[in-house]
Design a protein around this motif. Sequence first.
Motif, PDB file in Angstrom:
ATOM      1  N   VAL A  21      40.196  29.320  30.475  1.00  0.00           N
ATOM      2  CA  VAL A  21      38.867  29.359  31.084  1.00  0.00           C
ATOM      3  C   VAL A  21      38.633  30.739  31.690  1.00  0.00           C
ATOM      4  O   VAL A  21      39.584  31.470  31.997  1.00  0.00           O
ATOM      5  N   ARG A  22      37.364  31.071  31.869  1.00  0.00           N
ATOM      6  CA  ARG A  22      36.997  32.293  32.590  1.00  0.00           C
ATOM      7  C   ARG A  22      36.778  31.931  34.055  1.00  0.00           C
ATOM      8  O   ARG A  22      36.044  30.993  34.368  1.00  0.00           O
ATOM      9  N   HIS A  23      37.437  32.691  34.937  1.00  0.00           N
ATOM     10  CA  HIS A  23      37.336  32.397  36.355  1.00  0.00           C
ATOM     11  C   HIS A  23      37.534  33.663  37.173  1.00  0.00           C
ATOM     12  O   HIS A  23      38.559  34.341  37.047  1.00  0.00           O
ATOM     13  N   GLU A  24      36.534  34.017  37.955  1.00  0.00           N
ATOM     14  CA  GLU A  24      36.573  35.142  38.889  1.00  0.00           C
ATOM     15  C   GLU A  24      37.099  36.416  38.229  1.00  0.00           C
ATOM     16  O   GLU A  24      37.998  37.085  38.733  1.00  0.00           O
ATOM     17  N   GLY A  25      36.520  36.750  37.083  1.00  0.00           N
ATOM     18  CA  GLY A  25      36.858  38.000  36.412  1.00  0.00           C
ATOM     19  C   GLY A  25      38.079  37.942  35.534  1.00  0.00           C
ATOM     20  O   GLY A  25      38.465  38.945  34.931  1.00  0.00           O
ATOM     21  N   SER A  26      38.703  36.788  35.429  1.00  0.00           N
ATOM     22  CA  SER A  26      39.887  36.640  34.576  1.00  0.00           C
ATOM     23  C   SER A  26      39.586  35.690  33.421  1.00  0.00           C
ATOM     24  O   SER A  26      38.638  34.909  33.464  1.00  0.00           O
TER      25      SER A  26
END
Length: 467
Positions: A430-435
């Motif tokens: 998943v994409r989360h806080e720039g990662s």
Amino acid sequence: MANILDVSTDDNLQYQFFPVSSGSVQFKIRAPNDAHIALTMGPQESDPMYEVFIGGWGNTKSVIRRNRTKPEKVEIETPYILNPGEFRGFWVRWDGGVVSAGREGEAIPFISWADPEPFPVNFVGVCTGWGATGTWKIEDGAEFNTPDKLEYKFGPVAAGSLELEYRGPHNCHICLTPAPGEVDPMYEIILGGWENSQSVIRHCRQKPDKVTVPTPGIMNPNEFKKFLIEWRCGRLTVRDGRSGAVLMEWMDPSPFPVTHFGVRSAYGARGNWRISHFNRGGAQPLAPSAPQASALYSAPPGYPGPGAGYPGAGGGYPGVAPVSGGAGVWVDATSGQVPPGAVVGGQDCSGEPIYVARARHEGALIPGKLCSSHGCAYVPWGGKENAKNEYQVLIGGPSNWVPTNGSNIPPGAFPGGESEDGEPLFVGRVRHEGSLTTGKVQQSHGVCYISFGGQELGFPDYEVLVA
């Protein structure tokens, strides 16, 4: 007053690690035997390493061991030193290569050993085993002083936050660095500078300051003031530790991994400090979105529970099928090692590659992530981010990621492990806080779990790896 961390350890000889910034740790332990303390450079079992066993061998003796190897460096008789019905207090110290342990209230150690090749200790681990479980009360936040001198005292960090208390007239300086020294890149936070009139955030010791705010009277020479500093994916936030109000915030467009902090006082100020690593309180912590136990979930309608059969399995959960036929193999690795041909599954918010990894935890084989600079892999379980020094990395496997959501697992999804109940786990991200972070997909839960910022986070929209 010291901050107390309550810890329970099972009969499994698996260390739980916490950072330390001074040369000692104090604790109380209630256990029938085998209270084990590890002193390491990183938050996992890896050499070099000291171990102090208190009340081992049926609560008859205590030893000091180096690098998990025999013979013991020192061994003494300590009959009945532990008690399963009451807390017993101890301390462990390391200074100039001398490792020692003593009883609470006694200055003379009951066991000690001088290492001719000492190493810096950044973390302490505790565990029990050999038929014993334990309840611990570990002290953190011991008070120390800084002189009127522009020289930082450094300690390690284990997560993306630091809680501190400062008593001084002005000039509370904190730095965040990728090493235990004044190196670039680094963040500097000056609270109550310029004769206690303003505070700033500075990057790489350069002006102009990134943030400047007026903070008249923020410090007091007669009273401890509490602050919480958080950093995540380049966002640096300074909060008032009691109200939670944001004092300063800055977004670094090129973040770096923070591994250490430093503190100092200067310009006519001496400071008293209490540094709390455990983050037991703090302002408005991010609540985990994952459950504390899988029993909180029920299977979606039409989805078979354990033992009811899995598509293509021939009845019952099949466990993890061998990965073969050119679809990739799982290769053993340790301590941040990345084998050649490792599958890149994503990217950390610092820009570092994240590799597809898995590790065993609590009876499960769990897909997770490997970020090499951290020196370990992480797997999500029980609401927490669990660091694993020993893990497996996917080599030469598929790189086809298919968007999906909930319990909709596409055909050909790549099996990456199994839960403690035997349910297949798939590799997701998943994409989360720039990662872009890899983790586990558990179909009966309808989410993809990732390890992030010390927590297990669940997301209903995700990508799954398909062979």
